[in-house]
Design a protein around this motif. Structure first.
Motif, mmCIF file in Angstrom:
data_model
loop_
_atom_site.group_PDB
_atom_site.id
_atom_site.type_symbol
_atom_site.label_atom_id
_atom_site.label_comp_id
_atom_site.label_asym_id
_atom_site.label_seq_id
_atom_site.Cartn_x
_atom_site.Cartn_y
_atom_site.Cartn_z
ATOM 1 N N TYR A 66 0.834 -1.206 0.000
ATOM 2 C CA TYR A 66 0.000 0.000 0.000
ATOM 3 C C TYR A 66 0.867 1.254 0.000
ATOM 4 O O TYR A 66 0.656 2.188 -0.789
ATOM 5 C CB TYR A 66 -0.907 -0.017 1.228
ATOM 6 C CG TYR A 66 -1.577 1.307 1.538
ATOM 7 C CD1 TYR A 66 -2.623 1.774 0.751
ATOM 8 C CD2 TYR A 66 -1.154 2.082 2.615
ATOM 9 C CE1 TYR A 66 -3.240 2.991 1.028
ATOM 10 C CE2 TYR A 66 -1.751 3.294 2.902
ATOM 11 C CZ TYR A 66 -2.803 3.733 2.103
ATOM 12 O OH TYR A 66 -3.397 4.946 2.389
ATOM 13 N N ASP A 69 2.620 1.884 -3.373
ATOM 14 C CA ASP A 69 1.718 2.429 -4.392
ATOM 15 C C ASP A 69 1.523 3.925 -4.207
ATOM 16 O O ASP A 69 1.378 4.670 -5.176
ATOM 17 C CB ASP A 69 0.346 1.735 -4.316
ATOM 18 C CG ASP A 69 0.331 0.400 -5.051
ATOM 19 O OD1 ASP A 69 1.232 0.175 -5.889
ATOM 20 O OD2 ASP A 69 -0.565 -0.413 -4.794
ATOM 21 N N ARG A 70 1.497 4.370 -2.968
ATOM 22 C CA ARG A 70 1.160 5.766 -2.688
ATOM 23 C C ARG A 70 2.386 6.677 -2.632
ATOM 24 O O ARG A 70 2.332 7.820 -3.044
ATOM 25 C CB ARG A 70 0.403 5.850 -1.337
ATOM 26 C CG ARG A 70 -0.852 4.986 -1.280
ATOM 27 C CD ARG A 70 -2.023 5.566 -2.087
ATOM 28 N NE ARG A 70 -1.927 5.348 -3.520
ATOM 29 C CZ ARG A 70 -2.354 4.254 -4.141
ATOM 30 N NH1 ARG A 70 -2.879 3.265 -3.462
ATOM 31 N NH2 ARG A 70 -2.276 4.157 -5.437
ATOM 32 N N LYS A 197 2.886 12.830 -9.201
ATOM 33 C CA LYS A 197 2.835 12.387 -7.811
ATOM 34 C C LYS A 197 1.417 12.471 -7.280
ATOM 35 O O LYS A 197 0.779 13.511 -7.357
ATOM 36 C CB LYS A 197 3.777 13.236 -6.942
ATOM 37 C CG LYS A 197 5.247 12.993 -7.236
ATOM 38 C CD LYS A 197 6.126 13.751 -6.269
ATOM 39 C CE LYS A 197 7.599 13.475 -6.528
ATOM 40 N NZ LYS A 197 8.481 14.195 -5.603
ATOM 41 N N GLU A 198 0.949 11.350 -6.746
ATOM 42 C CA GLU A 198 -0.407 11.317 -6.220
ATOM 43 C C GLU A 198 -0.387 11.519 -4.709
ATOM 44 O O GLU A 198 0.559 11.145 -4.028
ATOM 45 C CB GLU A 198 -1.054 9.959 -6.532
ATOM 46 C CG GLU A 198 -1.153 9.670 -8.020
ATOM 47 C CD GLU A 198 -1.744 8.290 -8.267
ATOM 48 O OE1 GLU A 198 -2.267 7.700 -7.285
ATOM 49 O OE2 GLU A 198 -1.705 7.821 -9.395
ATOM 50 N N LYS A 199 -1.462 12.104 -4.229
ATOM 51 C CA LYS A 199 -1.631 12.215 -2.780
ATOM 52 C C LYS A 199 -1.956 10.833 -2.232
ATOM 53 O O LYS A 199 -2.603 10.030 -2.896
ATOM 54 C CB LYS A 199 -2.768 13.196 -2.453
ATOM 55 C CG LYS A 199 -2.438 14.638 -2.796
ATOM 56 C CD LYS A 199 -3.578 15.541 -2.376
ATOM 57 C CE LYS A 199 -3.243 17.006 -2.691
ATOM 58 N NZ LYS A 199 -4.348 17.907 -2.294
ATOM 59 N N PRO A 200 -1.489 10.546 -1.024
ATOM 60 C CA PRO A 200 -1.787 9.241 -0.447
ATOM 61 C C PRO A 200 -3.285 8.966 -0.416
ATOM 62 O O PRO A 200 -4.072 9.819 -0.005
ATOM 63 C CB PRO A 200 -1.216 9.348 0.978
ATOM 64 C CG PRO A 200 -0.156 10.390 0.874
ATOM 65 C CD PRO A 200 -0.634 11.370 -0.149
ATOM 66 N N GLN A 201 -3.664 7.782 -0.859
ATOM 67 C CA GLN A 201 -5.074 7.401 -0.885
ATOM 68 C C GLN A 201 -5.560 7.135 0.536
ATOM 69 O O GLN A 201 -4.861 6.482 1.317
ATOM 70 C CB GLN A 201 -5.233 6.138 -1.729
ATOM 71 C CG GLN A 201 -6.677 5.751 -2.006
ATOM 72 C CD GLN A 201 -6.734 4.499 -2.861
ATOM 73 O OE1 GLN A 201 -5.844 3.663 -2.814
ATOM 74 N NE2 GLN A 201 -7.759 4.381 -3.657
ATOM 75 N N PHE A 206 -8.638 2.756 0.088
ATOM 76 C CA PHE A 206 -7.717 1.682 -0.301
ATOM 77 C C PHE A 206 -8.344 0.316 -0.038
ATOM 78 O O PHE A 206 -8.294 -0.589 -0.886
ATOM 79 C CB PHE A 206 -6.411 1.837 0.485
ATOM 80 C CG PHE A 206 -5.593 0.586 0.599
ATOM 81 C CD1 PHE A 206 -4.891 0.107 -0.489
ATOM 82 C CD2 PHE A 206 -5.520 -0.101 1.807
ATOM 83 C CE1 PHE A 206 -4.129 -1.052 -0.380
ATOM 84 C CE2 PHE A 206 -4.762 -1.249 1.922
ATOM 85 C CZ PHE A 206 -4.067 -1.733 0.827
ATOM 86 N N GLU A 343 -1.758 1.139 -10.858
ATOM 87 C CA GLU A 343 -2.194 1.807 -9.630
ATOM 88 C C GLU A 343 -2.401 0.826 -8.480
ATOM 89 O O GLU A 343 -2.241 1.175 -7.321
ATOM 90 C CB GLU A 343 -3.493 2.586 -9.885
ATOM 91 C CG GLU A 343 -3.322 3.816 -10.760
ATOM 92 C CD GLU A 343 -3.083 3.483 -12.226
ATOM 93 O OE1 GLU A 343 -3.380 2.332 -12.635
ATOM 94 O OE2 GLU A 343 -2.592 4.360 -12.969
ATOM 95 N N THR A 347 -0.135 -3.269 -4.371
ATOM 96 C CA THR A 347 -1.003 -3.867 -3.359
ATOM 97 C C THR A 347 -1.236 -5.345 -3.618
ATOM 98 O O THR A 347 -1.079 -6.190 -2.729
ATOM 99 C CB THR A 347 -2.357 -3.131 -3.329
ATOM 100 O OG1 THR A 347 -2.124 -1.754 -3.045
ATOM 101 C CG2 THR A 347 -3.276 -3.726 -2.276
#
Length: 409
Positions: A66, A69-70, A197-201, A206, A343, A347
């Motif tokens: 997890y 991925d983030r 860059k993605e913000k943490p899900q 998740f 994405e 996980t």
């Protein structure tokens, strides 16, 4: 668009991680009888030196997946390798200086397992990131990664026996040394593809997304997970058994025992390398590889208990078994890496890696319990399990699985 040109140093750096983590576990198998004598523990307790490492990995691997991925693969891999380095120091120092080191050896092994949880499973999605939209190169790279893993298994009994011949606790310190090499390689040579860059899900999101993936793809994902558990359970149970009987039945000890244990692991290594080269992202070929491999496993494992007193026959049977498992492992890696979108790749591969560690954790203690009274029954049961898994593969793994891009389209 991500370029698929990956330097040899980057590939070497990625391959070093499963190599180090495999050495961290498998290297101790041939020297467990020595630990029993030096520390004054039972066969079951010595098996927990392997199991404690694996149990820590089982529970933390999904978390690492997890986070990777983030936040990124490399950000998780490096601290994990450092943790494995520290764990080896603790286990080695306790063995060296303490009169009753078993508890601290276990603590060090747990830390190493936590390090393995954050490093090993992230390699699979990292390969997918580097070879995006190129299944053939991804399969080939996964074959090299899995070969590194299995080559570590070949080296493990030899190195473990060699180190223990000098100092019985030296294998623990050597794990830290190899981890340090991997840390340097990863830091300098792995260049993760740049993207947005993605913000943490959010964690709730998740969990929901993970459930949705298993609902949509579970019909083939769960069989793949079961195959991962089964392959490692059989492998580590047989290795633990061989380590014991080579000394007690054949009077083979030390480095010589390491070389004997390396024979079936060498066939496993060769099979993994060749399979990774041949499957080339073709799921129909992957399914046939799994079918043939399961037939070989089921047909060979049932004889281990009957032939163990005859060394040549034992090596023939376990070499067939090693070949079959070697063909299975890169095939399972490729099915998951190519079948899940980027994405969610970290996980899902983390859950798969966790399932493999279940087999690693269960193999030695289960074998330590059954090998005195129920040896042949346990191996026959393993063959029956392989036959049942073959039926599951035939029903649930279709030739068009492992192609998430096509499904999305």
């Amino acid at each position: 668009m991500v370029e698929n040109k990956v330097s040899r140093w980057c590939l070497l750096s990625m391959a070093s991680i499963p190599l180090v983590m495999t050495l961290g576990n498998s290297m101790l198998i041939p020297v467990l009888p020595i630990f029993e004598k030096k520390v004054g523990i039972t066969s079951f307790q010595s098996s927990t030196i392997i199991t404690s490492y694996s149990l820590a990995a089982i529970f933390l691997i999904p978390v690492a997946g997890y986070l990777s991925d983030r936040f990124g693969r490399k950000i998780i891999i490096l601290p994990s390798l450092i943790l494995a380095f520290i764990g080896g120091i603790i286990a080695g120092f306790a063995s060296w200086k303490l009169e009753d080191p078993f508890i601290w050896i276990t603590v060090g092994r747990v830390l190493q397992g936590m390090g393995a949880a954050g490093a090993t499973p992230i390699i699979l999605p990292l390969v997918g990131d580097l070879y995006k939209d190129d299944d053939e190169q991804a399969s080939s790279c996964l074959g090299i990664i899995e070969t590194s893993n299995t080559f570590g298994k070949v080296l493990s009994p030899i190195l473990g026996s060699l180190f223990a011949a000098f100092l019985w606790f030296l294998p623990f310190f050597s794990i830290s040394f190899f981890s340090l090499i991997s840390i340097v390689l990863v830091f300098f040579f792995i260049k993760v593809p740049k993207g947005k860059k993605e913000k943490p899900q959010p964690f709730k999101q998740f969990i929901k997304k993970t459930k949705d993936i298993f609902k949509q793809e579970g019909k083939w994902l769960f069989p793949v997970f079961l195959l991962g558990v089964y392959a490692m359970l059989v492998l580590f149970a047989v290795l633990f058994f061989m380590s014991d009987i080579l000394e007690k039945t054949h009077n083979i000890e030390g480095v010589k025992k390491g070389f004997v244990l390396a024979v079936p692991l060498f066939t496993l290594c060769v099979a993994a390398f060749l399979t990774g080269k041949k499957i080339k992202g073709d799921t129909a070929v992957m399914k046939w590889v799994l079918i043939i491999a399961l037939l070989m496993v089921s047909g060979s494992v049932i004889f281990v208990g009957f032939v163990y007193e005859k060394l040549i026959l034992l090596l023939v049977v376990t070499s067939v078994l090693g070949t079959a498992i070697g063909a299975m492992l890169p095939t399972l890696d490729a099915l998951i890496t190519e079948g899940i979108e980027k994405e969610e790749r970290g996980t899902i591969t983390s859950f798969y890696s966790s399932s493999r560690f279940i087999g690693v954790a269960a193999g030695p203690p289960v074998m330590s319990i059954v090998m005195k009274e129920y040896l042949n029954i346990s191996y026959i049961a393993s063959g029956v399990m392989g036959a049942l898994l073959l039926v599951i593969v035939l029903i649930f793994i279709k030739a068009d699985e492992g192609k998430s891009e096509e499904k999305t389209a």
